[in-house]
Scaffold this motif. Structure first.
Motif, PDB file in Angstrom:
ATOM      1  N   GLY A 122     -16.851   5.925  11.450  1.00 26.11           N
ATOM      2  CA  GLY A 122     -16.960   7.346  11.129  1.00 26.11           C
ATOM      3  C   GLY A 122     -15.700   8.138  11.457  1.00 26.11           C
ATOM      4  O   GLY A 122     -15.774   9.332  11.714  1.00 26.11           O
ATOM      5  N   LEU A 123     -14.546   7.484  11.410  1.00 29.03           N
ATOM      6  CA  LEU A 123     -13.299   8.159  11.778  1.00 29.03           C
ATOM      7  C   LEU A 123     -12.433   8.425  10.548  1.00 29.03           C
ATOM      8  O   LEU A 123     -12.406   7.606   9.613  1.00 29.03           O
ATOM      9  CB  LEU A 123     -12.503   7.287  12.767  1.00 29.03           C
ATOM     10  N   THR A 124     -11.730   9.537  10.552  1.00 26.56           N
ATOM     11  CA  THR A 124     -10.714   9.789   9.527  1.00 26.56           C
ATOM     12  C   THR A 124      -9.361   9.490  10.163  1.00 26.56           C
ATOM     13  O   THR A 124      -8.963  10.139  11.134  1.00 26.56           O
ATOM     14  CB  THR A 124     -10.798  11.239   9.009  1.00 26.56           C
ATOM     15  N   ILE A 125      -8.719   8.465   9.610  1.00 21.89           N
ATOM     16  CA  ILE A 125      -7.519   7.923  10.246  1.00 21.89           C
ATOM     17  C   ILE A 125      -6.306   8.204   9.362  1.00 21.89           C
ATOM     18  O   ILE A 125      -6.223   7.707   8.229  1.00 21.89           O
ATOM     19  CB  ILE A 125      -7.681   6.388  10.419  1.00 21.89           C
ATOM     20  N   GLY A 126      -5.389   9.008   9.857  1.00 20.70           N
ATOM     21  CA  GLY A 126      -4.157   9.288   9.120  1.00 20.70           C
ATOM     22  C   GLY A 126      -3.067   8.337   9.579  1.00 20.70           C
ATOM     23  O   GLY A 126      -2.843   8.179  10.784  1.00 20.70           O
ATOM     24  N   LEU A 127      -2.418   7.689   8.624  1.00 16.09           N
ATOM     25  CA  LEU A 127      -1.305   6.794   8.959  1.00 16.09           C
ATOM     26  C   LEU A 127      -0.077   7.382   8.300  1.00 16.09           C
ATOM     27  O   LEU A 127      -0.089   7.619   7.074  1.00 16.09           O
ATOM     28  CB  LEU A 127      -1.605   5.382   8.445  1.00 16.09           C
ATOM     29  N   CYS A 128       0.956   7.652   9.081  1.00 11.39           N
ATOM     30  CA  CYS A 128       2.049   8.480   8.572  1.00 11.39           C
ATOM     31  C   CYS A 128       3.410   7.848   8.811  1.00 11.39           C
ATOM     32  O   CYS A 128       3.697   7.382   9.920  1.00 11.39           O
ATOM     33  CB  CYS A 128       1.983   9.831   9.287  1.00 11.39           C
ATOM     34  N   GLY A 129       4.235   7.821   7.776  1.00 11.11           N
ATOM     35  CA  GLY A 129       5.615   7.350   7.941  1.00 11.11           C
ATOM     36  C   GLY A 129       5.918   6.190   7.009  1.00 11.11           C
ATOM     37  O   GLY A 129       5.721   6.291   5.795  1.00 11.11           O
ATOM     38  N   ASP A 130       6.374   5.097   7.595  1.00 10.57           N
ATOM     39  CA  ASP A 130       6.778   3.932   6.793  1.00 10.57           C
ATOM     40  C   ASP A 130       5.596   2.978   6.633  1.00 10.57           C
ATOM     41  O   ASP A 130       5.411   2.044   7.411  1.00 10.57           O
ATOM     42  CB  ASP A 130       7.951   3.233   7.498  1.00 10.57           C
ATOM     43  N   LEU A 131       4.791   3.238   5.619  1.00  5.87           N
ATOM     44  CA  LEU A 131       3.592   2.420   5.415  1.00  5.87           C
ATOM     45  C   LEU A 131       3.924   1.144   4.644  1.00  5.87           C
ATOM     46  O   LEU A 131       3.127   0.220   4.593  1.00  5.87           O
ATOM     47  CB  LEU A 131       2.521   3.224   4.673  1.00  5.87           C
ATOM     48  N   LYS A 132       5.123   1.106   4.083  1.00  8.17           N
ATOM     49  CA  LYS A 132       5.533  -0.071   3.318  1.00  8.17           C
ATOM     50  C   LYS A 132       5.922  -1.214   4.262  1.00  8.17           C
ATOM     51  O   LYS A 132       5.378  -2.316   4.179  1.00  8.17           O
ATOM     52  CB  LYS A 132       6.717   0.305   2.423  1.00  8.17           C
ATOM     53  N   PHE A 133       6.839  -0.937   5.167  1.00  9.64           N
ATOM     54  CA  PHE A 133       7.347  -1.994   6.051  1.00  9.64           C
ATOM     55  C   PHE A 133       6.666  -2.004   7.420  1.00  9.64           C
ATOM     56  O   PHE A 133       6.899  -2.931   8.209  1.00  9.64           O
ATOM     57  CB  PHE A 133       8.850  -1.808   6.262  1.00  9.64           C
ATOM     58  N   GLY A 134       5.891  -0.995   7.726  1.00  6.92           N
ATOM     59  CA  GLY A 134       5.298  -0.877   9.073  1.00  6.92           C
ATOM     60  C   GLY A 134       4.165  -1.880   9.279  1.00  6.92           C
ATOM     61  O   GLY A 134       3.023  -1.656   8.900  1.00  6.92           O
ATOM     62  N   ARG A 135       4.497  -2.982   9.944  1.00  9.09           N
ATOM     63  CA  ARG A 135       3.498  -4.059  10.103  1.00  9.09           C
ATOM     64  C   ARG A 135       2.328  -3.636  10.980  1.00  9.09           C
ATOM     65  O   ARG A 135       1.217  -4.132  10.829  1.00  9.09           O
ATOM     66  CB  ARG A 135       4.181  -5.305  10.679  1.00  9.09           C
TER      67      ARG A 135
ATOM     68  N   VAL B 219      10.491   4.880  10.602  1.00  9.50           N
ATOM     69  CA  VAL B 219      11.001   4.257   9.370  1.00  9.50           C
ATOM     70  C   VAL B 219      11.784   3.008   9.794  1.00  9.50           C
ATOM     71  O   VAL B 219      12.653   3.056  10.661  1.00  9.50           O
ATOM     72  CB  VAL B 219      11.869   5.259   8.563  1.00  9.50           C
ATOM     73  N   GLN B 220      11.405   1.869   9.203  1.00 14.60           N
ATOM     74  CA  GLN B 220      11.849   0.553   9.690  1.00 14.60           C
ATOM     75  C   GLN B 220      13.243   0.208   9.144  1.00 14.60           C
ATOM     76  O   GLN B 220      13.398  -0.563   8.197  1.00 14.60           O
ATOM     77  CB  GLN B 220      10.838  -0.523   9.275  1.00 14.60           C
ATOM     78  N   ARG B 221      14.237   0.778   9.779  1.00 19.74           N
ATOM     79  CA  ARG B 221      15.632   0.639   9.348  1.00 19.74           C
ATOM     80  C   ARG B 221      16.032  -0.816   9.035  1.00 19.74           C
ATOM     81  O   ARG B 221      16.702  -1.091   8.036  1.00 19.74           O
ATOM     82  CB  ARG B 221      16.524   1.158  10.480  1.00 19.74           C
ATOM     83  N   GLU B 222      15.609  -1.752   9.883  1.00 14.08           N
ATOM     84  CA  GLU B 222      16.047  -3.144   9.749  1.00 14.08           C
ATOM     85  C   GLU B 222      15.500  -3.842   8.515  1.00 14.08           C
ATOM     86  O   GLU B 222      15.934  -4.929   8.167  1.00 14.08           O
ATOM     87  CB  GLU B 222      15.711  -3.940  11.020  1.00 14.08           C
ATOM     88  N   ARG B 223      14.521  -3.207   7.830  1.00 17.77           N
ATOM     89  CA  ARG B 223      13.955  -3.842   6.628  1.00 17.77           C
ATOM     90  C   ARG B 223      14.535  -3.241   5.343  1.00 17.77           C
ATOM     91  O   ARG B 223      14.161  -3.636   4.250  1.00 17.77           O
ATOM     92  CB  ARG B 223      12.432  -3.714   6.608  1.00 17.77           C
ATOM     93  N   PHE B 224      15.421  -2.244   5.478  1.00 20.13           N
ATOM     94  CA  PHE B 224      16.000  -1.619   4.279  1.00 20.13           C
ATOM     95  C   PHE B 224      17.162  -2.452   3.752  1.00 20.13           C
ATOM     96  O   PHE B 224      17.900  -3.056   4.519  1.00 20.13           O
ATOM     97  CB  PHE B 224      16.510  -0.212   4.608  1.00 20.13           C
ATOM     98  N   PHE B 225      17.330  -2.448   2.429  1.00 18.60           N
ATOM     99  CA  PHE B 225      18.471  -3.141   1.832  1.00 18.60           C
ATOM    100  C   PHE B 225      19.692  -2.237   1.860  1.00 18.60           C
ATOM    101  O   PHE B 225      20.814  -2.675   1.776  1.00 18.60           O
ATOM    102  CB  PHE B 225      18.152  -3.556   0.390  1.00 18.60           C
ATOM    103  N   ASN B 226      19.434  -0.948   1.984  1.00 18.42           N
ATOM    104  CA  ASN B 226      20.488   0.005   1.725  1.00 18.42           C
ATOM    105  C   ASN B 226      20.432   1.129   2.769  1.00 18.42           C
ATOM    106  O   ASN B 226      19.419   1.816   2.895  1.00 18.42           O
ATOM    107  CB  ASN B 226      20.172   0.492   0.295  1.00 18.42           C
ATOM    108  N   GLU B 227      21.512   1.276   3.531  1.00 18.57           N
ATOM    109  CA  GLU B 227      21.556   2.249   4.637  1.00 18.57           C
ATOM    110  C   GLU B 227      21.363   3.694   4.126  1.00 18.57           C
ATOM    111  O   GLU B 227      20.731   4.523   4.791  1.00 18.57           O
ATOM    112  CB  GLU B 227      22.893   2.075   5.384  1.00 18.57           C
ATOM    113  N   ALA B 228      21.885   3.970   2.919  1.00 19.72           N
ATOM    114  CA  ALA B 228      21.782   5.334   2.377  1.00 19.72           C
ATOM    115  C   ALA B 228      20.312   5.709   2.171  1.00 19.72           C
ATOM    116  O   ALA B 228      19.900   6.854   2.454  1.00 19.72           O
ATOM    117  CB  ALA B 228      22.543   5.429   1.060  1.00 19.72           C
TER     118      ALA B 228
END
Ligand code: NCD
Length: 304
Positions: A149-162, A226-235
């Motif tokens: 019965g909880l509403t759970i917000g997950l915020c930020g890097d949901l792609k790489f955030g294990r 934001v999971q810097r180490e998983r990005f291909f591109n620093e920009a």
């Protein structure tokens, strides 16, 4: 239960049992002080870590066991080209249980397939992080007294955030939870998790990039780096890294008992001025992680 690779390797009954053990450790630490005497934990960390490695090590020491291991790939034979299978077979000659962190998704699975002793996934690439989820679950249990019965917000890097991937899997098994997925477009939750976990279990979820528009609905706000180490591109990293910065003014419309969580390390996602807010739970998560890892080690070594 021989290895822990994915949080779904544990049934909800297993999780209940680990929480009971962890609570008993918190109340009666002396009962557990020698439970792992003569046993060795090997921490094989091919990626940086503060909390997870030290938490595993502190957990084993508090159980009376000892610890061996390495904290970077460069100081292991991986730097000479050794395979995960060979490293694992070698460590089987020295230790009773392994905790492994690796930048490649699936590496702990390969280790488990080559191991007679239990292997614990301490984070594999952008995939899973089941023991962080155990820390998160004990925190949710202690703060909210329930997993439903909880509403759970997950915020930020949901792609790489294990940690997010494992937490969604864990919470998907309890009834009436709603997930609010808050991220920039580029960092949305991978579609395999939406399909295999959220849709498969008919769970309610909502995607948005606007934290402020949903914050008043949330029982839990789980912030991530934001999971810097998983990005291909620093920009791209630089463009996205400060997408969400939680400051006290942004909490004006949040519930009084909303639980603010973060697996840590934080970069800019949560202002330090929130640390003293009673809703801030992220340092409690750190401590709870040690107790859950103690419970897990006891269970996997069969000494409880
Ligand atoms: C997390 C991880 O390693 O995935 N850290 C941790 O183990 N507590 C989160 C992160 O690094 O952002």
């Amino acid at each position: 239960m021989k290895h822990l690779i994915n949080i779904l390797d544990l049934s909800t009954d297993d999780i209940k049992e680990l929480i009971l053990i962890a609570n008993d450790i918190i109340e009666n630490p002396e009962k557990y002080a020698l439970k792992c005497a003569g046993k060795k934990l090997a921490t094989l960390f091919f990626e940086p870590s503060t909390r997870t490695r030290l938490s595993f090590e502190a957990a084993m020491l508090e159980l009376g066991g000892s610890v061996i291991g390495f904290s970077e790939a460069q100081s292991s034979s991986a730097a000479k080209g050794e395979s995960i299978a060979d490293t694992t077979k070698t460590v089987n000659c020295y230790a009773d249980i392994i905790a492994m962190r690796h930048p490649k998704e699936g590496a702990p699975t390969v280790a488990a397939l080559n191991s007679q002793i239990p292997v614990i996934n301490a984070g594999d690439g952008g995939h899973n992080h089941p023991t962080q989820t155990l820390a998160d679950l004990l925190t949710i249990y202690r703060e909210k007294k329930q997993f439903s019965g909880l509403t759970i917000g997950l915020c930020g890097d949901l792609k790489f955030g294990r940690t997010v991937h494992s937490l969604i899997s864990a919470m998907s098994r309890y009834s009436d939870n709603k997930f609010v997925l808050i991220s920039p477009d580029e960092l949305k939750l991978p579609s395999y998790i939406k399909k295999d976990i959220l849709n498969q279990n008919n769970l309610q979820y909502h995607e948005t990039s606007d934290l402020q528009s949903v914050i008043s609905d949330l029982d839990i706000l789980y912030m991530t780096r934001v999971q810097r180490e998983r990005f291909f591109n620093e920009a791209d990293y630089i463009r996205l890294k400060d997408s969400y910065i939680l400051t006290p003014d942004k909490l004006t419309h949040a519930k009084q008992d909303m639980c603010i969580m973060h697996p840590l390390p934080r970069v800019n996602e949560i202002s330090v001025s929130i640390d003293d807010d009673p809703r801030a739970c992220y340092f409690k998560q750190v401590l709870n992680g040690k107790y859950m890892r103690m419970a897990l080690i006891l269970k996997l070594l069969g000494v409880i």
